[in-house]
Enzyme design. Sequence first.
Site, PDB file in Angstrom:
ATOM      1  N   MET A 154       0.733  -0.899   0.229  1.00 11.86           N
ATOM      2  CA  MET A 154       0.306  -0.255   0.229  1.00 11.86           C
ATOM      3  C   MET A 154       1.241   0.994   0.113  1.00 11.86           C
ATOM      4  SD  MET A 154      -3.341  -0.993   1.991  1.00 11.86           S
ATOM      5  CE  MET A 154      -2.981  -0.187   3.582  1.00 11.86           C
ATOM      6  N   GLY A 155       2.203   0.528  -0.721  1.00 11.94           N
ATOM      7  CA  GLY A 155       2.972   2.208  -0.375  1.00 11.94           C
ATOM      8  C   GLY A 155       3.601   2.585   0.699  1.00 11.94           C
ATOM      9  N   ALA A 156       4.174   3.799   1.212  1.00 15.42           N
ATOM     10  CA  ALA A 156       4.827   4.168   2.376  1.00 15.42           C
ATOM     11  C   ALA A 156       5.954   3.287   2.212  1.00 15.42           C
ATOM     12  CB  ALA A 156       4.000   3.939   3.199  1.00 15.42           C
ATOM     13  N   HIS A 172       9.397  -3.747   2.846  1.00 16.23           N
ATOM     14  CA  HIS A 172       9.120  -3.701   1.909  1.00 16.23           C
ATOM     15  C   HIS A 172      10.580  -4.044   0.772  1.00 16.23           C
ATOM     16  CE1 HIS A 172       5.728  -0.999   2.936  1.00 16.23           C
ATOM     17  NE2 HIS A 172       5.069  -2.194   2.566  1.00 16.23           N
ATOM     18  N   GLN A 225      -9.779  -2.348   2.900  1.00 13.70           N
ATOM     19  CA  GLN A 225     -10.463  -3.375   3.507  1.00 13.70           C
ATOM     20  C   GLN A 225      -9.790  -1.926   4.756  1.00 13.70           C
ATOM     21  OE1 GLN A 225      -5.620  -4.371   1.970  1.00 13.70           O
ATOM     22  NE2 GLN A 225      -5.141  -3.809   3.909  1.00 13.70           N
ATOM     23  N   GLY A 271       5.064 -10.295   3.619  1.00 12.87           N
ATOM     24  CA  GLY A 271       6.109  -9.858   5.283  1.00 12.87           C
ATOM     25  C   GLY A 271       5.357 -10.835   6.452  1.00 12.87           C
ATOM     26  N   ASP A 288       2.358  -9.073   9.158  1.00 16.09           N
ATOM     27  CA  ASP A 288       1.368  -9.628   9.331  1.00 16.09           C
ATOM     28  C   ASP A 288       0.821 -10.961   9.173  1.00 16.09           C
ATOM     29  OD1 ASP A 288       0.124  -6.439   8.897  1.00 16.09           O
ATOM     30  OD2 ASP A 288       1.539  -6.969   7.647  1.00 16.09           O
ATOM     31  N   GLN A 342      -2.722 -12.144   7.802  1.00 13.65           N
ATOM     32  CA  GLN A 342      -2.773 -11.721   6.860  1.00 13.65           C
ATOM     33  C   GLN A 342      -2.061 -12.820   5.894  1.00 13.65           C
ATOM     34  OE1 GLN A 342      -2.887  -7.580   4.800  1.00 13.65           O
ATOM     35  NE2 GLN A 342      -0.459  -8.762   3.526  1.00 13.65           N
ATOM     36  N   ARG A 402       2.583   2.452   9.802  1.00 16.84           N
ATOM     37  CA  ARG A 402       2.260   3.312  11.051  1.00 16.84           C
ATOM     38  C   ARG A 402       2.574   3.005  11.814  1.00 16.84           C
ATOM     39  NH1 ARG A 402      -1.951  -0.680   8.756  1.00 16.84           N
ATOM     40  NH2 ARG A 402      -4.138   0.956   8.218  1.00 16.84           N
TER      41      ARG A 402
HETATM   42  O1  PAF Z   1      -0.488  -5.548   3.701  1.00 17.02           O
HETATM   43  C1  PAF Z   1      -0.286  -5.466   2.722  1.00 17.02           C
HETATM   44  O2  PAF Z   1       0.597  -3.601   2.599  1.00 17.02           O
HETATM   45  C2  PAF Z   1      -1.786  -4.504   1.581  1.00 17.02           C
HETATM   46  O3  PAF Z   1      -2.376  -5.649   3.180  1.00 17.02           O
HETATM   47  C3  PAF Z   1      -1.872  -5.755   0.936  1.00 17.02           C
HETATM   48  C4  PAF Z   1      -1.442  -7.166   1.018  1.00 17.02           C
HETATM   49  C5  PAF Z   1      -0.811  -4.978   0.371  1.00 17.02           C
HETATM   50  C6  PAF Z   1      -3.245  -5.761   0.232  1.00 17.02           C
HETATM   51  O4  PAF Z   1      -3.450  -4.103   0.478  1.00 17.02           O
END
Ligand code: PAF
Length: 291
Positions: A39-41, A46, A70, A156, A159, A162, A196
């Site tokens: 989601m950038g940032a 990353h 989300q 990662g 999460d 996720q 965040r």
């Molecule tokens: O982990 C994230 O940055 C987001 O949840 C993802 C996997 C890019 C989905 O929007």
Amino acid sequence: MAFAARSGGLATARSVAALRVRVGDWRADGHTVALVPTMGALHRGHGALIEAARRIADRVIVSLFVNPTQFGPSEDFQAYPRDEGRDAAFCDDLGVDLLFAPTVTEMYPAGFATSIRVAGLTEGQCGAFRPGHFDGVATVVAKLFTQARPDSALFGEKDFQQLAVIRRLNRDLDLGVNVVGVPTVREADGLALSSRNAYLSADERRIAPALYRSLQDAARAIAGGARVPAACAEAREQVLKAGFASVDYVECVDVDSLKPLVEFEPARPARILAAARLGRARLIDNLAVIG
Ligand code: PAF
């Protein structure tokens, strides 16, 4: 075709059609492709995903998309940090081959009506505190997988829930992507890197590593024979004592089902997971419990 060239030469695809053209050219040349959904940032966490992607594929795509589905109505969708120029330069430096930065209407055109829900795995931990969050994640990741059709996609371990949801989704829908989990990257004091973390004041930043320290203590205690509920309760207390405003959960779970454990069995892989609130930030972290 919606391609925007950027200084430095890294191309940005704005449309699914443009993304597919580029991936099709690579495929025709026999190249393998990895996708790093973000989601950038972008930060060093990353960066670790991108570096791992470069090791396993010939071409690397990074998607930049702050996915509205989300975020809950009272969450930080509007405030989520966005700086595409900085993210593009970061990716260029790391040798990324293509950015995919679609608009919200490209991803969710008028009339969009489909949502993917992964049952079970999404009900506990963060799912219990962020209703609908994992439906949004599952839906956008399924779209990204079918849009880019990568050989591999990297996420990662920070999460952790996720990652489990995406692995399940990938298997259940036969998406055929090699889903790779990459270890959490931490600051020197143990704080897990997260976009965040930018929300933390200087005082909150000093408090924040207590989340990781509490999980380390709990994981050690559990591995040493402490009762799981008592160790999790102790971690919760430590986090609150350190200055966090509240703790959503601290749970030790089976790594596959994410079901909370009452007893730790060294032969059964377990992970301790937590989420807690500090100022404007909701921080999550986890680590393996090794017996
Ligand atoms: O982990 C994230 O940055 C987001 O949840 C993802 C996997 C890019 C989905 O929007």
